[in-house]
Design an enzyme around this catalytic site. Sequence first.
Site, PDB file in Angstrom:
ATOM      1  N   THR A 190       0.846  -1.367  -0.122  1.00  0.00           N
ATOM      2  CA  THR A 190      -0.079   0.054  -0.023  1.00  0.00           C
ATOM      3  C   THR A 190       0.869   1.261  -0.054  1.00  0.00           C
ATOM      4  O   THR A 190       1.925   1.470   0.423  1.00  0.00           O
ATOM      5  CB  THR A 190      -0.896   0.093   1.321  1.00  0.00           C
ATOM      6  OG1 THR A 190      -1.675  -1.062   1.227  1.00  0.00           O
ATOM      7  CG2 THR A 190      -1.589   1.386   1.414  1.00  0.00           C
ATOM      8  N   GLY A 242       0.722  -3.489   5.168  1.00  0.00           N
ATOM      9  CA  GLY A 242       1.029  -4.961   5.751  1.00  0.00           C
ATOM     10  C   GLY A 242      -0.429  -5.660   5.730  1.00  0.00           C
ATOM     11  O   GLY A 242      -1.568  -5.009   5.176  1.00  0.00           O
TER      12      GLY A 242
HETATM   13  N1  ASP Z   1      -2.994  -3.271   4.397  1.00  0.00           N
HETATM   14  C1  ASP Z   1      -3.356  -3.499   2.719  1.00  0.00           C
HETATM   15  C2  ASP Z   1      -4.418  -4.328   3.086  1.00  0.00           C
HETATM   16  O1  ASP Z   1      -4.588  -5.056   3.775  1.00  0.00           O
HETATM   17  C3  ASP Z   1      -2.303  -4.220   2.056  1.00  0.00           C
HETATM   18  C4  ASP Z   1      -0.987  -3.579   1.953  1.00  0.00           C
HETATM   19  O2  ASP Z   1      -0.490  -2.818   2.868  1.00  0.00           O
HETATM   20  O3  ASP Z   1      -0.403  -3.890   1.071  1.00  0.00           O
HETATM   21  O4  ASP Z   1      -5.420  -4.114   2.206  1.00  0.00           O
END
Ligand code: ASP
Length: 330
Positions: A190, A242
Amino acid sequence: MSNSSFSRRDFVHGAIASATLALAEPAVYGKMKLPTPASSPVIITTWEPNIPANRVAAALLERGGRALDAIEQGVRLTEADPNDTSVGYGGLPDREGIVTLDASVMDEFGNVGSVAALEGIMHPVSVARRVMEKTPHVMLVGKGALDFALANGFKRENLLTPNAKAEWSKWKKQQKPLVLPHVSKDNHDTIGMLALDKNGNLSGACSTSGWAFKLHGRVGDSPIIGAGLYVDNEVGAVTSSGLGEIVIKSVGSFLVTELMRSGKTPQQACELAIERIAKKNTHYKELQVGFVALGKNGDIGAFSLTKDFTVALYRNGEHTTFKAEYYAKS
Ligand code: ASP
């Protein structure tokens, strides 16, 4: 996850020096030290390949722009990048082969806007801002979010790039059972961006295509205010990347903010929140969660559960990147 020329793992570190960071007070786990206060503007963003997004935001802030405008413009750059497989256009789809996007924004007045499970719109961050500014609501999801976006002049587009489609076909052929995949740095990336402008005001934004090959309708932490993003203009701002599910369970970004409110530095606050998450998740060594935090005085923090969480930073007129310290050392 990405086999593109601009994946986060393949990013060329060359021109960007690694920052040596320091803290005013000793950190709980980290060795990072940051001279404080840094002069504003300051931008801190999850994942080092987001340096170009920081550049866009920094240019705006250096001209005296508002933090909210800067983070929106910065995040839009990453959302439009077809080679970024975790955000916006080019993001990997869910199990049905559909790209669904989550995003949120929060400004210095405590206003918030977010969209979740949005399909067919390249810039969910701007739709989130529109929700914040043009409706009495804070969150729109799914078809309602799409209808709202279209009614507000956003263009419907096919966000599934040939690369993302090929990755999905490959994943589908493996016929994996319907269990949640292990999270690694290879399927989470993200963009969460926080900025402190020249007027000393904070804003933040977060945008993602979420967990690759997730169940259709799954929503992560990124559009949930307090989980993937929180801004308190008196104290600081926080965002995460995450495994969204465990960030939501810990109300992670709000937790880090409140720790700062109680006197912890941004670094200490990130570390304490990660420690809390580790204690509540016995298999934490297989997981990844990273927080970045920006204090009202320009002080920063970054910490993750496991290794390889990287950060893009703009501070004292310089763009740098660094690898965050992490909890699971053995
Ligand atoms: N936090 C995001 C989610 O769980 C994904 C990511 O950070 O890559 O959708």
